[in-house]
Design an enzyme around this catalytic site. Structure first.
Site, PDB file in Angstrom:
ATOM      1  N   ASP A   1       6.147  -2.686 -46.580  1.00  0.00           N
ATOM      2  CA  ASP A   1       7.134  -1.169 -47.955  1.00  0.00           C
ATOM      3  C   ASP A   1       5.626  -0.360 -47.793  1.00  0.00           C
ATOM      4  O   ASP A   1       4.507  -0.927 -47.155  1.00  0.00           O
ATOM      5  CB  ASP A   1       7.514  -0.574 -48.219  1.00  0.00           C
ATOM      6  CG  ASP A   1       7.569   0.214 -48.947  1.00  0.00           C
ATOM      7  OD1 ASP A   1       8.530   0.887 -48.367  1.00  0.00           O
ATOM      8  OD2 ASP A   1       7.045   0.914 -50.352  1.00  0.00           O
ATOM      9  N   SER A   2       5.587   1.288 -47.541  1.00  0.00           N
ATOM     10  CA  SER A   2       4.258   1.977 -48.128  1.00  0.00           C
ATOM     11  C   SER A   2       3.944   1.677 -49.073  1.00  0.00           C
ATOM     12  O   SER A   2       2.807   1.993 -48.957  1.00  0.00           O
ATOM     13  CB  SER A   2       4.669   3.748 -47.943  1.00  0.00           C
ATOM     14  OG  SER A   2       5.732   3.697 -48.897  1.00  0.00           O
TER      15      SER A   2
ATOM     16  N   CYS B   1      10.558   0.780 -45.766  1.00  0.00           N
ATOM     17  CA  CYS B   1      10.516   2.391 -45.258  1.00  0.00           C
ATOM     18  C   CYS B   1      11.576   3.075 -44.933  1.00  0.00           C
ATOM     19  O   CYS B   1      11.287   2.425 -43.764  1.00  0.00           O
ATOM     20  CB  CYS B   1       8.641   2.090 -45.311  1.00  0.00           C
ATOM     21  SG  CYS B   1       8.553   3.700 -45.757  1.00  0.00           S
TER      22      CYS B   1
ATOM     23  N   GLU C   1       7.692   6.236 -60.169  1.00  0.00           N
ATOM     24  CA  GLU C   1       6.388   5.821 -60.513  1.00  0.00           C
ATOM     25  C   GLU C   1       5.661   6.182 -61.515  1.00  0.00           C
ATOM     26  O   GLU C   1       5.021   4.729 -62.485  1.00  0.00           O
ATOM     27  CB  GLU C   1       5.099   5.818 -59.285  1.00  0.00           C
ATOM     28  CG  GLU C   1       5.408   5.411 -57.723  1.00  0.00           C
ATOM     29  CD  GLU C   1       4.945   5.059 -56.879  1.00  0.00           C
ATOM     30  OE1 GLU C   1       3.541   5.426 -57.258  1.00  0.00           O
ATOM     31  OE2 GLU C   1       5.287   4.528 -55.856  1.00  0.00           O
TER      32      GLU C   1
ATOM     33  N   CYS D   1      15.568   6.837 -49.647  1.00  0.00           N
ATOM     34  CA  CYS D   1      14.298   7.004 -49.436  1.00  0.00           C
ATOM     35  C   CYS D   1      14.309   5.341 -51.185  1.00  0.00           C
ATOM     36  O   CYS D   1      14.911   4.976 -51.250  1.00  0.00           O
ATOM     37  CB  CYS D   1      13.374   7.817 -50.779  1.00  0.00           C
ATOM     38  SG  CYS D   1      11.749   7.620 -51.089  1.00  0.00           S
TER      39      CYS D   1
ATOM     40  N   HIS E   1      12.478   4.975 -53.139  1.00  0.00           N
ATOM     41  CA  HIS E   1      12.346   5.354 -54.468  1.00  0.00           C
ATOM     42  C   HIS E   1      13.541   5.644 -55.383  1.00  0.00           C
ATOM     43  O   HIS E   1      13.685   5.513 -56.761  1.00  0.00           O
ATOM     44  CB  HIS E   1      10.955   6.548 -55.264  1.00  0.00           C
ATOM     45  CG  HIS E   1      10.077   5.569 -54.552  1.00  0.00           C
ATOM     46  ND1 HIS E   1       9.299   4.817 -53.559  1.00  0.00           N
ATOM     47  CD2 HIS E   1       8.890   5.930 -55.643  1.00  0.00           C
ATOM     48  CE1 HIS E   1       8.176   5.146 -53.258  1.00  0.00           C
ATOM     49  NE2 HIS E   1       7.821   5.040 -54.438  1.00  0.00           N
TER      50      HIS E   1
HETATM   51  N1  DGL Z   1       8.686   4.866 -48.673  1.00  0.00           N
HETATM   52  C1  DGL Z   1       8.708   5.552 -48.679  1.00  0.00           C
HETATM   53  C2  DGL Z   1      10.377   6.081 -48.214  1.00  0.00           C
HETATM   54  O1  DGL Z   1      11.135   5.327 -48.185  1.00  0.00           O
HETATM   55  C3  DGL Z   1       8.666   6.838 -49.689  1.00  0.00           C
HETATM   56  C4  DGL Z   1       7.328   6.322 -50.273  1.00  0.00           C
HETATM   57  C5  DGL Z   1       6.391   6.638 -49.066  1.00  0.00           C
HETATM   58  O2  DGL Z   1       6.387   8.277 -49.123  1.00  0.00           O
HETATM   59  O3  DGL Z   1       5.409   6.038 -48.720  1.00  0.00           O
HETATM   60  O4  DGL Z   1      10.257   6.535 -47.220  1.00  0.00           O
END
Ligand code: DGL
Length: 267
Positions: free
Chosen positions: A11-12, A74, A152, A184, A186
């Site tokens: 993931d990012s 992600c 977060e 997403c 999050h």
């Molecule tokens: N993990 C990213 C997503 O699911 C969210 C956070 C980011 O913008 O990197 O798109």
């Protein structure tokens, strides 16, 4: 690659821990390698080219750890880069979008999609829903970038979240969607506040759960179960953010003890 090798997931940043959480529920006997690109997060505001370049490096790193498959947790990477990743690598690669669309009932027609700008602007969810449901599908989409920061900060179920939800989603709510896709990593943290806002008649779809179900099915259908696994997880990050410990507990629902920092530019 053998069946006893770990499952790779990237993931990012910290968000993919919501996907790891679901994988651990369904596959407690698998081992995992998690990579979070915390030095280069967010992906959701970056171009397709950059997200794809980063995603190649993320997969290269996971392959160096001898993973038996890769889960692209992600949504921004899944929606912008999955086809390039699948074309380049032989290892099975799972994104979050396909299983999410597969889980949608044919009966529904009014669907809300929320995600980062990169996810919404890619049109990936929209295109695949239209392919499945045809023109009867009415789609309401909205990028909700502030949700990432709120999650977060541990504020996903707070009056501040309620205000931000109203700001982004009042127009969507007026269209009375039947289903809302939480596109997403999050957004599963907003399940309570979004359900409160939209009401019980709206079903919330969690891509983290849907991809975990797909990986579970794939492993069992292909005899890829790890017979010696113990739910071990190795965590790698490209930076160790100051607040990673406290933030990650909210996402994974358990403490992370050992983290190894790596230089992702080497991959
Ligand atoms: N993990 C990213 C997503 O699911 C969210 C956070 C980011 O913008 O990197 O798109």
């Amino acid at each position: 690659m053998g069946t006893n090798d770990p499952i790779g997931i990237f993931d990012s940043g910290v968000g993919g821990l919501t996907v790891l959480h679901q994988l651990l529920q369904l596959l407690p006997e698998e081992n995992f390698v998690y990579f979070g690109d915390t030095a280069r997060v967010p992906y959701g505001s970056k171009s397709r080219q950059t997200i794809t370049h980063f995603s190649f490096q993320d997969v290269n790193f996971l392959l160096s750890q001898e993973v038996k498959m890769v889960v692209v947790a992600c949504n921004s990477a899944s929606s912008n880069s999955l086809s390039e990743l699948k074309a380049k690598y032989e290892v099975p690669i799972f994104g979050v979008i396909e299983p999410t669309i597969a889980s949608l009932s044919e009966e529904i027609s009014k669907i809300g999609i929320i995600g980062t700008s990169a996810t919404i602007e890619s049109g990936s969810y929209q295109k695949m829903i239209k392919q499945k449901l045809g023109n009867k599908a009415l789609l309401y989409e909205k990028a909700c970038p502030l949700f990432v920061q709120l999650a977060e900060e541990g504020l996903s179920d707070s009056h501040i979240a309620d205000t931000v939800i109203e700001h982004y989603l009042s127009k969507m709510k007026a269209n009375s969607p039947q289903t809302l896709i939480l596109g997403c990593t999050h957004y599963p943290l907003f399940i309570n506040s979004l359900q409160r806002y939209f009401g019980d008649s709206v079903s919330l779809v969690n891509p983290a759960l849907e991809v975990a179900r797909e990986v579970h099915k794939y492993i069992h259908e292909n005899g890829l179960e790890n017979k010696n696994g113990r739910g071990d997880i190795r965590f790698y990050l490209s930076d160790v953010p100051r607040n990673f410990g406290s933030v990650s507990v909210n996402f994974l629902q358990r403490e992370i003890e050992d983290i190894t920092k790596i230089d992702i530019e080497r991959y």
